[in-house]
Write a protein that holds these residues in place. Structure first.
Motif, PDB file in Angstrom:
ATOM      1  N   PRO A  18       0.819  -1.222   0.000  1.00  0.00           N
ATOM      2  CA  PRO A  18       0.000   0.000   0.000  1.00  0.00           C
ATOM      3  C   PRO A  18       0.853   1.272   0.000  1.00  0.00           C
ATOM      4  N   ASP A  19       2.009   1.228   0.658  1.00  0.00           N
ATOM      5  CA  ASP A  19       2.896   2.392   0.644  1.00  0.00           C
ATOM      6  C   ASP A  19       3.412   2.660  -0.763  1.00  0.00           C
ATOM      7  N   ALA A  20       3.790   1.606  -1.457  1.00  0.00           N
ATOM      8  CA  ALA A  20       4.280   1.768  -2.830  1.00  0.00           C
ATOM      9  C   ALA A  20       3.184   2.315  -3.733  1.00  0.00           C
ATOM     10  N   GLN A  21       1.959   1.847  -3.539  1.00  0.00           N
ATOM     11  CA  GLN A  21       0.842   2.329  -4.341  1.00  0.00           C
ATOM     12  C   GLN A  21       0.548   3.798  -4.050  1.00  0.00           C
ATOM     13  N   ALA A  22       0.866   4.243  -2.839  1.00  0.00           N
ATOM     14  CA  ALA A  22       0.648   5.640  -2.468  1.00  0.00           C
ATOM     15  C   ALA A  22       1.834   6.525  -2.843  1.00  0.00           C
ATOM     16  N   GLY A  23       2.871   5.921  -3.444  1.00  0.00           N
ATOM     17  CA  GLY A  23       4.022   6.706  -3.864  1.00  0.00           C
ATOM     18  C   GLY A  23       5.094   6.850  -2.811  1.00  0.00           C
ATOM     19  N   ARG A  24       4.964   6.151  -1.704  1.00  0.00           N
ATOM     20  CA  ARG A  24       5.955   6.223  -0.625  1.00  0.00           C
ATOM     21  C   ARG A  24       6.897   5.033  -0.749  1.00  0.00           C
ATOM     22  N   GLU A  25       8.170   5.274  -0.585  1.00  0.00           N
ATOM     23  CA  GLU A  25       9.154   4.209  -0.711  1.00  0.00           C
ATOM     24  C   GLU A  25       9.561   3.699   0.664  1.00  0.00           C
ATOM     25  N   VAL A  26       9.460   2.398   0.850  1.00  0.00           N
ATOM     26  CA  VAL A  26       9.867   1.755   2.089  1.00  0.00           C
ATOM     27  C   VAL A  26      10.896   0.689   1.736  1.00  0.00           C
ATOM     28  N   ASN A  27      12.008   0.676   2.460  1.00  0.00           N
ATOM     29  CA  ASN A  27      13.056  -0.304   2.226  1.00  0.00           C
ATOM     30  C   ASN A  27      12.717  -1.579   2.997  1.00  0.00           C
TER      31      ASN A  27
END
Length: 59
Positions: A18-27
């Motif tokens: 969901p973070d990736a879909q919202a444009g946020r990058e998480v490692n």
């Protein structure tokens, strides 16, 4: 798939999607490092490391 048989990496894949879909990058690799770190560490330190890897500002 049983929750017990899931690895930290497969669980994190669902968490970060969901973070990736919202444009946020998480490692995800950094999060796996925290989740698989030494269980003898203080819980507070592990929690703060987890928050740090998620990108929250230091307290």
């Amino acid at each position: 798939m049983s929750l017990i048989s899931r690895t930290p990496r497969t669980v994190l894949a669902g968490w970060v999607r969901p973070d990736a879909q919202a444009g946020r990058e998480v490692n995800a690799d950094a999060l796996v490092d925290v989740l698989t770190s030494d269980p003898d560490s203080l819980a507070e330190n592990l929690f703060l490391s987890f928050l740090d890897r998620l990108g929250f500002a230091p307290l």
